[in-house]
Design a protein around this motif. Structure first.
Motif, mmCIF file in Angstrom:
data_model
loop_
_atom_site.group_PDB
_atom_site.id
_atom_site.type_symbol
_atom_site.label_atom_id
_atom_site.label_comp_id
_atom_site.label_asym_id
_atom_site.label_seq_id
_atom_site.Cartn_x
_atom_site.Cartn_y
_atom_site.Cartn_z
ATOM 1 N N HIS A 149 0.817 -1.220 0.000
ATOM 2 C CA HIS A 149 0.000 0.000 0.000
ATOM 3 C C HIS A 149 0.848 1.265 0.000
ATOM 4 C CE1 HIS A 149 -4.074 -1.715 1.574
ATOM 5 N NE2 HIS A 149 -3.453 -2.562 0.779
ATOM 6 N N HIS A 151 1.949 2.730 2.746
ATOM 7 C CA HIS A 151 1.701 3.531 3.949
ATOM 8 C C HIS A 151 1.492 2.614 5.142
ATOM 9 C CE1 HIS A 151 -2.591 3.416 2.199
ATOM 10 N NE2 HIS A 151 -2.504 2.466 3.102
ATOM 11 N N HIS A 153 -0.285 0.962 8.429
ATOM 12 C CA HIS A 153 -1.592 0.600 8.983
ATOM 13 C C HIS A 153 -1.507 0.577 10.503
ATOM 14 C CE1 HIS A 153 -2.676 -1.691 5.049
ATOM 15 N NE2 HIS A 153 -2.716 -0.390 4.913
ATOM 16 N N HIS A 160 -8.277 1.855 7.281
ATOM 17 C CA HIS A 160 -9.262 1.483 6.245
ATOM 18 C C HIS A 160 -9.477 -0.019 6.211
ATOM 19 C CE1 HIS A 160 -6.128 0.485 3.008
ATOM 20 N NE2 HIS A 160 -5.508 0.694 4.102
HETATM 21 ZN ZN ZN Z 1 -3.428 0.634 3.248
#
Ligand code: ZN
Length: 160
Positions: A149, A151, A153, A160
């Motif tokens: 992704h 980024h 988590h 998300h």
């Molecule tokens: Zn993500």
């Protein structure tokens, strides 16, 4: 463990401008977690963090070209009030918009003159010299999903 690419790094930071005003700070909030090497943070800060260890504290001064860029006056434009629909327009109000090259930007209302609204698409910190006080709180390996992704988590990261 040292800060390097593909690590999730958590920092406490305080950002001041050249007049000594605190612009942003993690004090009183959660520390900030980011994925190193993924352009999650401005280049000047990311470079300064490279190779640091947990507990390291340092100051770094970041010039606009390594920060939010120089101000570009062509990003200011006058738009008719009706473009905002029914919304009340106030100085300093921020709106999401698309730049001519299709990027997502935030524009700030800098002048209201009757039916003419002047908006500025520069980042509020464009052209500013940024002074960071940083403390490295935690370093861990990123998960494969985080790397995919681009980024972080979890609690301090993307939700998300
Ligand atoms: Zn993500």
């Amino acid at each position: 463990m040292q800060v390097c690419n593909q690590m999730v790094v958590t920092i406490d930071y305080t950002l001041t401008d050249n007049d000594g005003n605190v612009v942003d700070s993690s004090q009183g909030n959660e520390p900030m977690a980011y994925l190193h090497g993924a352009n999650n943070i401005i280049p000047g800060l990311e470079t300064a963090l490279e190779g640091k260890n947990v507990g390291d504290e340092f100051s770094v001064t970041v010039n606009p070209e390594e920060g939010y860029g120089e101000r570009d006056e062509s990003r200011q434009q006058v738009v008719p009030k009706e473009m905002f629909g029914e919304e009340e327009i106030q100085l300093g109000a921020q709106f999401h918009a698309a730049s001519p090259d299709g990027n997502h930007i935030v524009v700030t209302v800098i002048e209201v003159d009757g039916d003419e609204i002047t908006v500025d698409g520069n980042h509020p910190l464009a052209g500013e010299v940024l002074n960071f006080e940083v403390k490295v709180v935690e370093i861990r390996d990123a998960t494969q999903e985080e790397l995919d992704h681009g980024h972080v988590h979890g609690a301090e990261g993307h939700d998300h």
